[in-house]
Design an enzyme around this catalytic site. Structure first.
Site, PDB file in Angstrom:
ATOM      1  N   ASN A 106       0.808  -1.226   0.000  1.00  0.00           N
ATOM      2  CA  ASN A 106       0.000   0.000   0.000  1.00  0.00           C
ATOM      3  C   ASN A 106       0.836   1.269   0.000  1.00  0.00           C
ATOM      4  O   ASN A 106       0.352   2.339   0.366  1.00  0.00           O
ATOM      5  CB  ASN A 106      -0.907   0.010   1.235  1.00  0.00           C
ATOM      6  CG  ASN A 106      -1.896  -1.143   1.222  1.00  0.00           C
ATOM      7  OD1 ASN A 106      -2.610  -1.353   0.255  1.00  0.00           O
ATOM      8  ND2 ASN A 106      -1.921  -1.908   2.302  1.00  0.00           N
ATOM      9  N   HIS A 161     -14.338  -2.312   6.198  1.00  0.00           N
ATOM     10  CA  HIS A 161     -13.161  -3.096   6.568  1.00  0.00           C
ATOM     11  C   HIS A 161     -13.408  -3.869   7.861  1.00  0.00           C
ATOM     12  O   HIS A 161     -14.203  -3.469   8.706  1.00  0.00           O
ATOM     13  CB  HIS A 161     -11.972  -2.145   6.741  1.00  0.00           C
ATOM     14  CG  HIS A 161     -10.665  -2.828   6.922  1.00  0.00           C
ATOM     15  ND1 HIS A 161     -10.146  -3.115   8.171  1.00  0.00           N
ATOM     16  CD2 HIS A 161      -9.764  -3.295   6.024  1.00  0.00           C
ATOM     17  CE1 HIS A 161      -8.983  -3.712   8.032  1.00  0.00           C
ATOM     18  NE2 HIS A 161      -8.716  -3.837   6.738  1.00  0.00           N
ATOM     19  N   SER A 183     -11.681  -0.627   0.582  1.00  0.00           N
ATOM     20  CA  SER A 183     -10.418  -1.343   0.428  1.00  0.00           C
ATOM     21  C   SER A 183     -10.495  -2.498  -0.558  1.00  0.00           C
ATOM     22  O   SER A 183      -9.457  -2.923  -1.082  1.00  0.00           O
ATOM     23  CB  SER A 183      -9.953  -1.872   1.787  1.00  0.00           C
ATOM     24  OG  SER A 183     -10.943  -2.676   2.386  1.00  0.00           O
ATOM     25  N   LYS A 224      -0.140   3.317   4.652  1.00  0.00           N
ATOM     26  CA  LYS A 224      -0.411   3.246   3.221  1.00  0.00           C
ATOM     27  C   LYS A 224       0.346   4.347   2.490  1.00  0.00           C
ATOM     28  O   LYS A 224       1.537   4.232   2.275  1.00  0.00           O
ATOM     29  CB  LYS A 224      -1.917   3.242   2.989  1.00  0.00           C
ATOM     30  CG  LYS A 224      -2.555   1.967   3.557  1.00  0.00           C
ATOM     31  CD  LYS A 224      -4.014   1.868   3.305  1.00  0.00           C
ATOM     32  CE  LYS A 224      -4.597   0.509   3.665  1.00  0.00           C
ATOM     33  NZ  LYS A 224      -4.227  -0.037   4.972  1.00  0.00           N
ATOM     34  N   HIS A 227      -7.518   4.608   2.551  1.00  0.00           N
ATOM     35  CA  HIS A 227      -7.068   4.451   1.163  1.00  0.00           C
ATOM     36  C   HIS A 227      -7.194   5.737   0.351  1.00  0.00           C
ATOM     37  O   HIS A 227      -6.899   5.733  -0.846  1.00  0.00           O
ATOM     38  CB  HIS A 227      -7.842   3.320   0.481  1.00  0.00           C
ATOM     39  CG  HIS A 227      -7.419   1.956   0.931  1.00  0.00           C
ATOM     40  ND1 HIS A 227      -6.332   1.296   0.416  1.00  0.00           N
ATOM     41  CD2 HIS A 227      -7.927   1.141   1.891  1.00  0.00           C
ATOM     42  CE1 HIS A 227      -6.199   0.123   1.010  1.00  0.00           C
ATOM     43  NE2 HIS A 227      -7.150   0.005   1.910  1.00  0.00           N
ATOM     44  N   GLU A 269     -16.150   3.464   5.134  1.00  0.00           N
ATOM     45  CA  GLU A 269     -14.861   3.824   4.558  1.00  0.00           C
ATOM     46  C   GLU A 269     -15.095   4.963   3.575  1.00  0.00           C
ATOM     47  O   GLU A 269     -16.230   5.234   3.168  1.00  0.00           O
ATOM     48  CB  GLU A 269     -14.235   2.636   3.835  1.00  0.00           C
ATOM     49  CG  GLU A 269     -13.822   1.491   4.755  1.00  0.00           C
ATOM     50  CD  GLU A 269     -13.143   0.357   3.991  1.00  0.00           C
ATOM     51  OE1 GLU A 269     -12.063   0.598   3.406  1.00  0.00           O
ATOM     52  OE2 GLU A 269     -13.695  -0.757   3.977  1.00  0.00           O
ATOM     53  N   ASP A 287     -13.445   6.094   7.676  1.00  0.00           N
ATOM     54  CA  ASP A 287     -12.102   5.529   7.590  1.00  0.00           C
ATOM     55  C   ASP A 287     -11.516   5.974   6.248  1.00  0.00           C
ATOM     56  O   ASP A 287     -11.910   5.490   5.190  1.00  0.00           O
ATOM     57  CB  ASP A 287     -12.179   4.004   7.678  1.00  0.00           C
ATOM     58  CG  ASP A 287     -10.816   3.338   7.546  1.00  0.00           C
ATOM     59  OD1 ASP A 287      -9.827   4.046   7.268  1.00  0.00           O
ATOM     60  OD2 ASP A 287     -10.742   2.107   7.712  1.00  0.00           O
TER      61      ASP A 287
END
Length: 380
Positions: A41, A127, A173, A233, A201, A169, A198
């Site tokens: 990542n 996640h 992910s 990440k 990413h 998220e 979240d």
């Protein structure tokens, strides 16, 4: 149960997983191997950036290997506090609090948001760390269909007068798609609910100066929004962060078990991540390159007849026929020095197995294009 019976039961369960194509194995890598990494990542290639490594090395020399204790004992160092100030400034929040992992940050944040009678409304593709946070909290949790704002609104409307938190998220992910954050926030606010995002990413990859999807949606610093992210990440390090109103961060410091009872992130990692934050804020060129490469991957893989997600950041998902096909596909790529992610149930939120490609600026354009050719040639 006798020990022999217990071990035999574990063997039977392992055999069932193997039959279903769900065996997991560790594949150690050597430093400086020649594998093209589309599985890790490290989106911006900062894990090995000279400024990041030098900052970590200076802190390693100054503080030693570990933090030597929890944050409330002896584990809080100048490096931790400087990182938290930098993160809060970047994310546009009152305060930020660093945890030793993104997983613990998510579990701690969800639990800390729960009050008596709280309803958690959680996206079906969230996640595992968010799912576990909901479970650990003990709160009633309604799982809504993926990215379905209407379903979220219905769940909130069905619980009038109750405290509620919408949990999602930003960039998911598994498939790399973006949640409708602005609409989710408007729905949550309409019903008096909080929004927990979240941003793992998206941080460093999207948004103004790479500040993430929450900032891109215009929600940075909103008093009813709590943001979490991992530092492992795009920032190339380790650890996690929870950012939001100062009152909530104080609540975490005083009550979050995943913060209070855990040894702090090593100071060297905190210092390295701090350097990475400074670099990430200035690298719009790398973010543009990630976007171009994601689009190229989609074109090339779809042209080969593969089922590919439409990425909103730097995650590209490719559907595999099944778990065994996915593991065989990933292994064939690995044999040709290309590392790709392999996602199978129960890591996927549905019955589909996938290869997941995470695009990194640390991979040269030539290597990236060769990796795409390998993925196509190894497809089952």
């Amino acid at each position: 149960m006798a020990v022999a019976d217990w071990l035999a039961a574990l063997d039977r369960r392992a055999a069932l997983r193997a039959k279903a194509g769900l065996t997991r194995r560790l594949h150690p890598r050597a430093a400086g191997d020649d594998v093209v990494d589309l599985a890790g990542n490290d989106y911006l290639g900062l894990a090995t950036h000279p400024e990041v490594v030098a900052a970590a090395a200076r802190a390693l020399s100054a503080y030693g290997l570990g933090a030597t204790g929890s944050r409330l004992v002896r584990g809080s160092t100048d490096a931790h506090h400087a990182l938290e100030d930098a993160l809060a400034g970047w994310l546009g929040t009152d305060r930020a609090l660093v945890f030793s992992s993104g997983y613990l940050a998510n579990v701690g944040a969800v639990r800390a948001l729960v009050r008596p009678r709280t309803l958690l409304v959680s996206d079906a593709h969230n996640h595992a760390s968010l799912i576990d946070g909901c479970r650990v909290s003990g709160a009633e949790t309604v799982v809504t269909p993926h990215a379905d704002v209407t379903a979220v609104a219905a769940a909130l409307a069905a619980a009038p007068g109750r405290p509620a938190v919408v949990v999602t998220e930003s960039v998911f992910s598994v498939d790399g798609d973006l949640a409708p954050l602005a609409r989710l926030h408007a729905t949550a606010r309409e019903h008096g609910a909080l929004l927990l995002v979240d941003d793992a990413h998206a941080l460093g990859v999207t948004g103004p100066a790479g500040a993430g999807a929450v900032a891109a949606a215009g929600l940075a610093g909103e008093p009813d929004v709590v943001l979490t992210a991992t530092l492992s990440k795009a920032l190339g390090g380790a650890g996690g962060v929870v950012a939001g109103p100062a009152e909530f961060v104080r609540h975490l410091v005083e009550t979050a078990r995943t913060f209070i009872y855990d040894t702090a992130l090593p100071p060297a990692v905190a210092a390295g991540v701090h350097a990475a934050v400074g670099l990430a804020r200035t690298r719009d060129d790398l973010r543009a390159d990630l976007s171009r490469r994601a689009a190229l991957a989609v074109r090339r893989l779809r042209a080969a007849g593969l089922d590919v997600s439409t990425p909103d950041a730097a995650v590209v998902s490719v559907t595999a026929p099944g778990p065994e096909a996915a593991t065989g596909w990933a292994a064939a790529c690995r044999d040709r020095a290309v590392a790709v992610g392999c996602f199978r149930p129960p890591s996927t939120p549905d019955s589909r197995s996938r290869l997941r490609l995470t695009i990194s600026a640390g991979v040269s354009q030539a290597e990236f294009e060769r990796a795409l050719e390998v993925i196509v040639e190894c497809a089952p």
